[in-house]
Design a protein around this motif. Structure first.
Motif, PDB file in Angstrom:
ATOM      1  N   VAL A  85       0.857  -1.185   0.000  1.00 31.59           N
ATOM      2  CA  VAL A  85       0.000   0.000   0.000  1.00 31.59           C
ATOM      3  C   VAL A  85       0.894   1.235   0.000  1.00 31.59           C
ATOM      4  N   ASP A  86       0.330   2.378  -0.273  1.00 32.41           N
ATOM      5  CA  ASP A  86       1.120   3.609  -0.379  1.00 32.41           C
ATOM      6  C   ASP A  86       1.862   3.899   0.933  1.00 32.41           C
ATOM      7  N   HIS A  87       3.143   4.286   0.804  1.00 33.46           N
ATOM      8  CA  HIS A  87       3.975   4.557   1.988  1.00 33.46           C
ATOM      9  C   HIS A  87       5.084   5.521   1.586  1.00 33.46           C
ATOM     10  N   ASP A  88       5.892   5.943   2.565  1.00 35.58           N
ATOM     11  CA  ASP A  88       6.957   6.919   2.312  1.00 35.58           C
ATOM     12  C   ASP A  88       8.345   6.316   2.461  1.00 35.58           C
ATOM     13  N   LEU A  89       8.461   5.009   2.591  1.00 32.21           N
ATOM     14  CA  LEU A  89       9.765   4.390   2.794  1.00 32.21           C
ATOM     15  C   LEU A  89      10.495   4.216   1.469  1.00 32.21           C
ATOM     16  N   GLU A  90      11.828   4.319   1.525  1.00 27.70           N
ATOM     17  CA  GLU A  90      12.644   4.139   0.335  1.00 27.70           C
ATOM     18  C   GLU A  90      12.840   2.645   0.067  1.00 27.70           C
ATOM     19  N   PRO A  91      13.022   2.268  -1.216  1.00 29.31           N
ATOM     20  CA  PRO A  91      13.223   0.849  -1.540  1.00 29.31           C
ATOM     21  C   PRO A  91      14.398   0.216  -0.799  1.00 29.31           C
ATOM     22  N   ARG A  92      15.484   1.000  -0.582  1.00 26.10           N
ATOM     23  CA  ARG A  92      16.644   0.417   0.096  1.00 26.10           C
ATOM     24  C   ARG A  92      16.308   0.031   1.535  1.00 26.10           C
ATOM     25  N   VAL A  93      15.394   0.795   2.157  1.00 24.13           N
ATOM     26  CA  VAL A  93      14.973   0.456   3.512  1.00 24.13           C
ATOM     27  C   VAL A  93      14.215  -0.875   3.512  1.00 24.13           C
ATOM     28  N   LEU A  94      13.301  -1.025   2.555  1.00 18.79           N
ATOM     29  CA  LEU A  94      12.547  -2.273   2.454  1.00 18.79           C
ATOM     30  C   LEU A  94      13.459  -3.449   2.160  1.00 18.79           C
ATOM     31  N   ALA A  95      14.440  -3.223   1.273  1.00 16.51           N
ATOM     32  CA  ALA A  95      15.354  -4.305   0.908  1.00 16.51           C
ATOM     33  C   ALA A  95      16.140  -4.783   2.119  1.00 16.51           C
ATOM     34  N   ARG A  96      16.615  -3.837   2.952  1.00 16.39           N
ATOM     35  CA  ARG A  96      17.379  -4.230   4.140  1.00 16.39           C
ATOM     36  C   ARG A  96      16.491  -4.911   5.171  1.00 16.39           C
ATOM     37  N   ALA A  97      15.300  -4.378   5.371  1.00 22.04           N
ATOM     38  CA  ALA A  97      14.430  -4.898   6.426  1.00 22.04           C
ATOM     39  C   ALA A  97      13.851  -6.267   6.098  1.00 22.04           C
ATOM     40  N   LEU A  98      13.612  -6.531   4.813  1.00 20.11           N
ATOM     41  CA  LEU A  98      12.891  -7.754   4.427  1.00 20.11           C
ATOM     42  C   LEU A  98      13.760  -8.783   3.741  1.00 20.11           C
ATOM     43  N   HIS A  99      15.037  -8.535   3.585  1.00 18.18           N
ATOM     44  CA  HIS A  99      15.885  -9.463   2.834  1.00 18.18           C
ATOM     45  C   HIS A  99      15.817 -10.874   3.440  1.00 18.18           C
ATOM     46  N   GLY A 100      15.521 -11.857   2.590  1.00 15.88           N
ATOM     47  CA  GLY A 100      15.431 -13.246   3.026  1.00 15.88           C
ATOM     48  C   GLY A 100      14.110 -13.633   3.652  1.00 15.88           C
ATOM     49  N   SER A 101      13.154 -12.716   3.708  1.00 18.24           N
ATOM     50  CA  SER A 101      11.861 -13.004   4.348  1.00 18.24           C
ATOM     51  C   SER A 101      10.865 -13.551   3.333  1.00 18.24           C
ATOM     52  N   PRO A 102      10.115 -14.578   3.696  1.00 21.85           N
ATOM     53  CA  PRO A 102       9.020 -15.035   2.822  1.00 21.85           C
ATOM     54  C   PRO A 102       7.838 -14.082   2.923  1.00 21.85           C
ATOM     55  N   VAL A 103       7.205 -13.792   1.808  1.00 25.12           N
ATOM     56  CA  VAL A 103       6.027 -12.919   1.796  1.00 25.12           C
ATOM     57  C   VAL A 103       4.940 -13.588   0.968  1.00 25.12           C
ATOM     58  N   SER A 104       3.686 -13.384   1.379  1.00 27.66           N
ATOM     59  CA  SER A 104       2.529 -13.914   0.668  1.00 27.66           C
ATOM     60  C   SER A 104       1.542 -12.779   0.435  1.00 27.66           C
ATOM     61  N   LEU A 105       0.735 -12.918  -0.595  1.00 21.73           N
ATOM     62  CA  LEU A 105      -0.245 -11.902  -0.923  1.00 21.73           C
ATOM     63  C   LEU A 105      -1.199 -11.696   0.250  1.00 21.73           C
ATOM     64  N   GLY A 106      -1.380 -10.427   0.655  1.00 19.49           N
ATOM     65  CA  GLY A 106      -2.257 -10.111   1.771  1.00 19.49           C
ATOM     66  C   GLY A 106      -1.555 -10.018   3.107  1.00 19.49           C
ATOM     67  N   ASP A 107      -0.268 -10.416   3.179  1.00 19.57           N
ATOM     68  CA  ASP A 107       0.476 -10.311   4.436  1.00 19.57           C
ATOM     69  C   ASP A 107       0.601  -8.859   4.881  1.00 19.57           C
ATOM     70  N   LYS A 108       0.696  -8.672   6.179  1.00 17.46           N
ATOM     71  CA  LYS A 108       1.072  -7.384   6.746  1.00 17.46           C
ATOM     72  C   LYS A 108       2.440  -7.543   7.403  1.00 17.46           C
ATOM     73  N   VAL A 109       3.416  -6.776   6.916  1.00 19.02           N
ATOM     74  CA  VAL A 109       4.790  -6.897   7.388  1.00 19.02           C
ATOM     75  C   VAL A 109       5.153  -5.656   8.189  1.00 19.02           C
ATOM     76  N   THR A 110       5.959  -5.866   9.213  1.00 16.19           N
ATOM     77  CA  THR A 110       6.379  -4.767  10.096  1.00 16.19           C
ATOM     78  C   THR A 110       7.793  -4.328   9.742  1.00 16.19           C
ATOM     79  N   ILE A 111       7.964  -3.050   9.460  1.00 19.40           N
ATOM     80  CA  ILE A 111       9.280  -2.468   9.209  1.00 19.40           C
ATOM     81  C   ILE A 111       9.682  -1.740  10.483  1.00 19.40           C
ATOM     82  N   GLU A 112      10.695  -2.255  11.171  1.00 13.08           N
ATOM     83  CA  GLU A 112      11.086  -1.678  12.453  1.00 13.08           C
ATOM     84  C   GLU A 112      11.719  -0.312  12.252  1.00 13.08           C
ATOM     85  N   ALA A 113      11.547   0.540  13.267  1.00 16.44           N
ATOM     86  CA  ALA A 113      12.023   1.924  13.176  1.00 16.44           C
ATOM     87  C   ALA A 113      13.539   2.000  13.016  1.00 16.44           C
TER      88      ALA A 113
END
Length: 694
Positions: A85-113
């Motif tokens: 969904v729409d957000h203000d985080l940069e792609p590099r932040v998502l890449a670091r936070a989620l690297h190696g994580s499994p994701v499925s359609l409809g999941d809600k993922v937490t990006i730590e501060a």
């Protein structure tokens, strides 16, 4: 494998380490649970079947605490695009936070501060994953948000021979380029034979890929990590069940080349030495050397006078491969017991991988692949063919397809399911090493009356194999176990044999006392062996007769053997070892003596009473009996005269009357009423003596 959901904490799910090993994940990995996929690790849990999920993963799975759920090991491919969904985080932040994580359609993922300049964690919802609705976030994963287009994949640099770019002002005179229409998705095609053979073998493929990646790649990880020298592994399984395809696929995934050594025409040690030397001294590079069917040279049944020399050459070969960087070998054999102990127990072959015979799903895919090019093959009922082909190897499936093809070619017929079924029935299964149980020769037409019993058995056994969608529509699972109970001689065993014929199943009949052994561990091993044999010949039925002798109430006897057998049965029934297309049926005369843990819902939950036959049932048996009765025999009167007799008693009366007829006339071909009267009187006298204890 079934787990009970408990609340946990931390970034990953936690399960018992032993349960993870049973799942094929000794060091953790990715599993599917409920509506999501998640990473699981081994740890401390209160119960062996507990699965600890943090609240966010529990919400993604749409499960609650205390829920019982199936968890399966899965292999996820890297996701190309993950949209939130729409957000203000940069792609590099998502890449670091989620690297190696499994994701499925409809999941809600937490990006730590801690991953961005903020004071609170941010929760994002996954709205799209490409190319599949699930995947692993990797180094090449691109991120999109809201409705914006996904970032383009960086294009490779143009080749040096490419034409020079047009001048900037030239674009004003040219028509704007029209985007090409997206290509229509390809029509789904039938699986290849290799794909069919590998269906359901994801664990084995993954395991072998890991070994090849360690031993037979240009990285030479084994030497870099100072690992002990090993040559490779043993691969056991019936011939024609996919050993070559498994090795080829694993080598392909690891980036290694494959060299198969053909020993079919090797009759002398010198010839074997030449072929193995050529394979070892092939051009340098990561490679896997596969030597199949070694039982022909070294097994106990090998008809060679050079058996000892062959073994010596193979031991030399293992030592050479172990010293060779970027090279691994695989020895293929029907069973590891077929090899000499110096090879089977060699420290240079520390791992044995087993391939089971094709189960119901793999056989269905094999028939689909083999019939793909045969005219009319699109209308074949592949599931029916799979249920009729217990014990078939891949080669047997191809033989049946050739038989069906030759029949329609020679007689000018079109291919139909009936033609294919006839070809299957005329093909003898080649897996002699796989116990196939009994293939019964009669169906429900030989079962007198019992309409309700036959219907309930059909619902519990035949429908789950032939029409599983009936249960899927209602969101339920068929019963795991069925208990038939009632007086002796009422046809419990007979009706189950007929059921096996109707379902096209192999039939494994086990008397309760047969599995009991005074030696520690032997009875439990016997239980596991019965289930393993049934899995190998699936679809199949395991029938435990005299079940009260095998599984009495725990603590009721002086020996612990029965308690251990009950525990082993609970393990198998609960599905720690996936039973696949195996139905379990038990019969007893004393239901009250069976341990209550086996009788609850989820185990032997369907209890079907088979009492003494009523007059209509006895009359039905007399109408289908094979005993040739004379015209003076009144079947209705005979059925009424035999009140209180079981089916076994009634069969005994007919047998006694036939013997009485032969005593008076050795050439007689029919049993008359007088002989039946005599047999009834004799039977009543015997029953009276038994009741008075004389």
């Amino acid at each position: 494998m079934r787990f009970t959901i408990r609340e946990g904490s931390g970034p990953a799910a936690v399960a018992d380490a032993t349960m993870l090993r049973a799942l094929g994940l000794p060091h953790g990995g990715v599993i599917s649970v409920g509506d999501t996929h998640l990473r699981v690790v081994g740890g401390d849990v209160n119960g062996p079947t507990d699965l600890l999920l943090p609240p966010d993963l529990m919400a993604n799975a749409k499960l609650r605490k205390g829920a019982s759920v199936d968890a399966k090991r899965v292999i996820l491919h890297p996701a190309e695009v993950v949209r939130f969904v729409d957000h203000d985080l940069e792609p590099r932040v998502l890449a670091r936070a989620l690297h190696g994580s499994p994701v499925s359609l409809g999941d809600k993922v937490t990006i730590e501060a801690g991953y961005f300049d903020g004071t609170e964690d941010i929760v994002l919802e996954v709205t799209e994953i490409l190319p599949e609705p699930r995947g692993i976030v990797g180094a090449t994963t691109r991120f999109a948000k809201g409705g914006e287009p996904a970032p383009a994949v960086p294009e490779p640099p143009a080749a040096s021979s490419a034409a020079p770019a047009a001048p900037a002002d030239a674009s004003s005179t040219d028509e704007p380029a029209t985007p090409a229409e997206p290509a229509a998705p390809p029509e789904p095609s039938a699986p290849s034979t290799a794909e069919a053979l590998l269906a359901g073998l994801d664990n084995e493929v993954d395991l072998m890929t890991g070994w090849f990646s360690l031993l037979a790649t240009s990285d030479n990880l084994a030497a870099s990590w100072n690992m002990p020298s090993v040559a490779g592994m043993l691969l056991e399984g019936p011939n024609g069940c996919g050993k070559s395809e498994l090795v080829t696929e694993a080598a392909k995934r690891a980036g290694s080349t494959i060299t198969e050594v053909d020993i079919s025409r090797v009759f002398k040690p010198e010839r074997l030495l030449d072929r193995l030397s050529s394979a070892i001294n092939a051009p340098k590079g990561p490679r896997v050397i596969f030597v199949d069917r070694l039982e022909q040279l070294t097994g106990d049944d090998a008809l060679s006078t050079y058996r000892t020399q062959f073994i010596a050459v193979l031991r030399w070969f293992l030592e050479e491969v172990a010293d060779k960087p970027q090279v691994a070998c695989v020895f293929g054999v029907e069973t590891a017991a077929d090899l000499d102990k110096s090879l089977a127990k060699s420290p240079l072959l520390p791992r044995t991988v087993s391939i089971p015979p094709p189960d119901l799903d793999r056989r269905e895919l094999l028939f689909e692949a083999a019939f793909a090019q045969v005219p009319g093959g699109d209308d074949i009922d592949y599931h029916r063919l799979a249920t009729k082909s217990s014990g078939f190897s891949g080669a047997d499936v191809l033989a049946a397809v050739l038989q069906a093809s030759s029949q329609i070619t020679g007689m000018g017929e079109s291919l139909t399911t009936d033609v294919a079924v006839e070809a299957v029935e005329n093909t003898i299964p080649s897996l002699g090493s796989v116990p196939l149980g009994q293939i019964t020769g009669f169906g429900f037409e030989k079962v007198a009356n019992m309409a309700d019993v036959k219907q309930r058995l059909t619902e519990a056994v035949i429908w789950p194999m032939t029409q599983p969608e009936r249960y899927e529509r209602l969101g339920i699972e068929p019963p795991k176990g069925i208990l038939l109970w009632g007086p002796p001689g009422t046809g419990k065993t007979f009706v189950v044999k007929a059921l096996a014929h109707e379902a096209g199943c192999a039939f494994f009949a086990v008397k309760g006392a047969e599995l009991l052994d005074k030696y520690v561990g032997e009875s439990e091993r016997a239980v596991r062996t019965v289930f393993q044999r049934a899995r190998d010949a699936a679809p199949s039925i395991i029938f435990f007769d005299e079940f009260d002798a095998l599984a009495p109430v725990r603590g009721s006897g002086s020996s612990s053997v029965s308690d251990q057998v009950v525990a082993a049965l609970l393990t198998e029934i609960d599905g720690v070892s996936d039973r696949g297309q195996v139905s379990v049926i038990a019969a007893t005369n004393r239901k009250d003596l069976i341990d209550g843990a086996l009788l609850r819902a989820g185990r032997f939950e369907s209890h079907i009473e088979i009492g003494l036959p009523v007059t209509e049932a006895r009359l039905a048996l007399l109408n289908i009996t094979d005993v040739n009765l004379a015209d003076d025999v009144d079947l209705q009167e005979l059925a009424e005269r035999t009140e209180g007799l079981s089916f076994a008693d009634l069969a005994g009366v007919l047998r006694e009357a036939a013997l009485a007829t032969l005593r008076t006339d050795e050439t007689a071909t029919q049993v008359n009423w007088a002989s039946l009267e005599q047999a009834l009187v004799l039977f009543e006298d015997r029953r009276g003596e038994a009741n008075t204890g004389d």
